[in-house]
Design a protein around this motif. Structure first.
Motif, mmCIF file in Angstrom:
data_model
loop_
_atom_site.group_PDB
_atom_site.id
_atom_site.type_symbol
_atom_site.label_atom_id
_atom_site.label_comp_id
_atom_site.label_asym_id
_atom_site.label_seq_id
_atom_site.Cartn_x
_atom_site.Cartn_y
_atom_site.Cartn_z
ATOM 1 N N ASP A 153 0.826 -1.210 0.000
ATOM 2 C CA ASP A 153 0.000 0.000 0.000
ATOM 3 C C ASP A 153 0.859 1.256 0.000
ATOM 4 O O ASP A 153 0.485 2.282 -0.589
ATOM 5 N N PHE A 154 2.008 1.195 0.658
ATOM 6 C CA PHE A 154 2.919 2.334 0.667
ATOM 7 C C PHE A 154 3.326 2.703 -0.757
ATOM 8 O O PHE A 154 3.274 3.878 -1.151
ATOM 9 N N CYS A 155 3.714 1.711 -1.540
ATOM 10 C CA CYS A 155 4.121 1.972 -2.927
ATOM 11 C C CYS A 155 2.932 2.366 -3.803
ATOM 12 O O CYS A 155 3.115 3.030 -4.831
ATOM 13 N N LYS A 156 1.731 1.997 -3.395
ATOM 14 C CA LYS A 156 0.538 2.317 -4.170
ATOM 15 C C LYS A 156 0.087 3.757 -3.950
ATOM 16 O O LYS A 156 -0.287 4.461 -4.898
ATOM 17 N N TYR A 157 0.127 4.221 -2.709
ATOM 18 C CA TYR A 157 -0.456 5.523 -2.386
ATOM 19 C C TYR A 157 0.576 6.645 -2.238
ATOM 20 O O TYR A 157 0.204 7.819 -2.181
ATOM 21 N N TYR A 158 1.843 6.296 -2.147
ATOM 22 C CA TYR A 158 2.895 7.311 -2.070
ATOM 23 C C TYR A 158 3.676 7.301 -3.381
ATOM 24 O O TYR A 158 3.801 6.268 -4.035
ATOM 25 N N SER A 159 4.201 8.446 -3.744
ATOM 26 C CA SER A 159 4.852 8.575 -5.048
ATOM 27 C C SER A 159 6.371 8.548 -4.980
ATOM 28 O O SER A 159 7.032 8.187 -5.957
ATOM 29 N N ASP A 160 6.949 8.926 -3.849
ATOM 30 C CA ASP A 160 8.408 9.040 -3.792
ATOM 31 C C ASP A 160 8.929 8.804 -2.391
ATOM 32 O O ASP A 160 8.205 8.973 -1.404
ATOM 33 N N LEU A 161 10.177 8.420 -2.321
ATOM 34 C CA LEU A 161 10.872 8.160 -1.062
ATOM 35 C C LEU A 161 12.251 8.805 -1.123
ATOM 36 O O LEU A 161 12.952 8.677 -2.124
ATOM 37 N N ASP A 162 12.621 9.515 -0.065
ATOM 38 C CA ASP A 162 13.943 10.115 0.048
ATOM 39 C C ASP A 162 14.661 9.482 1.230
ATOM 40 O O ASP A 162 14.101 9.399 2.334
ATOM 41 N N ILE A 163 15.884 9.050 1.007
ATOM 42 C CA ILE A 163 16.726 8.526 2.077
ATOM 43 C C ILE A 163 17.982 9.385 2.139
ATOM 44 O O ILE A 163 18.646 9.608 1.130
ATOM 45 N N CYS A 164 18.293 9.869 3.328
ATOM 46 C CA CYS A 164 19.472 10.719 3.512
ATOM 47 C C CYS A 164 20.313 10.122 4.630
ATOM 48 O O CYS A 164 19.809 9.835 5.717
ATOM 49 N N CYS A 165 21.585 9.930 4.357
ATOM 50 C CA CYS A 165 22.479 9.271 5.313
ATOM 51 C C CYS A 165 23.751 10.094 5.464
ATOM 52 O O CYS A 165 24.276 10.613 4.478
ATOM 53 N N ILE A 166 24.214 10.225 6.693
ATOM 54 C CA ILE A 166 25.439 10.985 6.937
ATOM 55 C C ILE A 166 26.628 10.308 6.283
ATOM 56 O O ILE A 166 27.510 10.945 5.722
ATOM 57 N N SER A 167 26.650 8.987 6.334
ATOM 58 C CA SER A 167 27.713 8.213 5.681
ATOM 59 C C SER A 167 27.246 7.733 4.328
ATOM 60 O O SER A 167 26.083 7.378 4.156
ATOM 61 N N SER A 168 28.141 7.715 3.371
ATOM 62 C CA SER A 168 27.793 7.239 2.037
ATOM 63 C C SER A 168 27.828 5.730 1.929
ATOM 64 O O SER A 168 27.451 5.162 0.902
ATOM 65 N N THR A 169 28.256 5.031 2.986
ATOM 66 C CA THR A 169 28.439 3.585 2.923
ATOM 67 C C THR A 169 27.155 2.861 2.546
ATOM 68 O O THR A 169 27.130 2.005 1.671
ATOM 69 N N PHE A 170 26.066 3.225 3.227
ATOM 70 C CA PHE A 170 24.798 2.546 2.950
ATOM 71 C C PHE A 170 24.361 2.761 1.504
ATOM 72 O O PHE A 170 23.973 1.830 0.810
ATOM 73 N N LEU A 171 24.416 3.992 1.029
ATOM 74 C CA LEU A 171 23.944 4.281 -0.318
ATOM 75 C C LEU A 171 24.872 3.679 -1.372
ATOM 76 O O LEU A 171 24.432 3.307 -2.447
#
Length: 345
Positions: free
Chosen positions: A325-343
């Motif tokens: 439902d999250f992907c159905k009713y929401y259009s975008d997701l932003d992830i911000c991380c202090i370290s670039s390791t995860f991304l």
């Protein structure tokens, strides 16, 4: 897993900020101003962001509202003003007349991170007898950390704050933080509409990744789970409706609105394992009312332990929904991380 539902910070040092160099915004030195106005026993008035109509900006308030606007200090609004009461929490505040849900959604995200909060809201300031009326906050802008000084005069009408308000009447960190960012942007009106990614980066100086949920990869929930474990900040948005107004759909979702992602988890039902996303509405109320919402009967299918751990039936703006439902009713997701390791991964 979703972070625990609790407040983050009371008192203590901001040692984690000591390794950063903060540039004095508009060459204003907080410590010198604090000392000067403490010695003179006067209250600071910020001439660079004065308590005047031009700091509100054009097109935000009606003429009638502007005529009734009065700038008041917290000490004039309540008997015992505090900067922070029992730590900062996403449940502290509610959006006011200003259309800055994108900014408030980012605030909701940083309240989970003590180190970030101590950097953004320094602990070397407080109300009290003889306080000098000067406060400061910190943001990441144009590749550097800036230290922003403000006075504590806030815009009110009939003795009530007209922009970001706190649910605890004598707590003022949200309203003062909003004023400091308005100063950086030039006016309150400049905050009317924006992108949550900009606010997340302003609070962290971190690296950012955008996902279009209409093209979400199959592993997105797993990425969100890993992001939560890494202490990353997450926000999301809904597609706009046919009008510019924030229309509330029958399912409780607000069109064209920014939200905070406050956690992810999995629960087991008799038939399957369900991936859930927890979301917070910066209005401080108004929630999704379908599957896996606070009152959903689906919670009866999970263990009592999971219900106690994850379900909190309050109209506080925070709710669970399935990843589908999250992907159905929401259009975008932003992830911000202090370290670039995860991304990078």
């Amino acid at each position: 897993m979703a972070p625990a539902r609790k407040k983050r910070r009371t008192n203590g040092s901001a040692a984690s900020s000591s390794s950063f160099t903060f540039v004095k915004f508009q060459s204003q030195d907080f410590e010198k101003l604090q000392q000067k106005y403490t010695n003179t026993k006067e209250k600071f008035i910020d001439e660079k962001f004065p308590p005047q109509k031009r700091s509100i900006g054009s097109g935000l308030l009606s003429k009638k509202q502007m005529d009734k606007l009065v700038w008041m200090r917290p000490s004039e609004l309540v008997e015992d003003p505090r900067l922070v009461v029992d730590g900062e929490s996403r449940f502290d505040f509610a959006q006011g007349e200003l259309g800055n849900c994108w900014f408030l959604a980012a605030i909701g995200a940083i309240t989970f991170q003590k180190e970030i909060m101590d950097k953004i809201v320094p602990v070397d300031q407080a109300f009290g007898p003889g306080y000098p009326g000067v406060f400061h906050f910190r943001f990441w802008k144009a590749g550097k950390w800036i230290d922003v000084v403000i006075d504590d005069k806030l815009p009110t009408i009939d003795g009530e704050l007209i922009f970001l308000d706190c649910k605890t009447r004598n707590e003022f960190w949200p309203a003062l933080l909003e004023k400091a960012y308005a100063k950086v942007c030039g006016s309150y009106a400049a905050l009317h509409g924006g992108f949550i990614s900009d606010a997340l980066k302003a609070f962290t100086g971190g690296v950012h990744k955008f996902f279009s949920l209409g093209e979400a990869p199959d592993i997105l929930w797993d990425l969100m789970d890993k992001a939560a474990r890494c202490g990353a900040l997450m926000g999301c948005g809904t597609p706009p409706g046919p009008t510019s107004a924030n229309t509330v759909l029958p399912n409780g979702i607000v069109q064209g609105h920014a939200y905070t992602v406050t956690g992810v988890t999995k629960v087991k039902t008799p038939n399957k394992e369900v991936k859930l996303v927890r979301i917070f509405n910066p209005w401080g109320e108004g929630e999704w009312n379908q599957n896996w919402s606070d009152k959903s009967s689906l919670w009866k299918q999970v263990s009592e332990e999971d219900r106690k751990r994850w379900l909190d039936n309050k109209n506080d703006g925070e709710f669970w929904m399935s990843m589908k439902d999250f992907c159905k009713y929401y259009s975008d997701l932003d992830i911000c991380c202090i370290s670039s390791t995860f991304l990078d991964e």
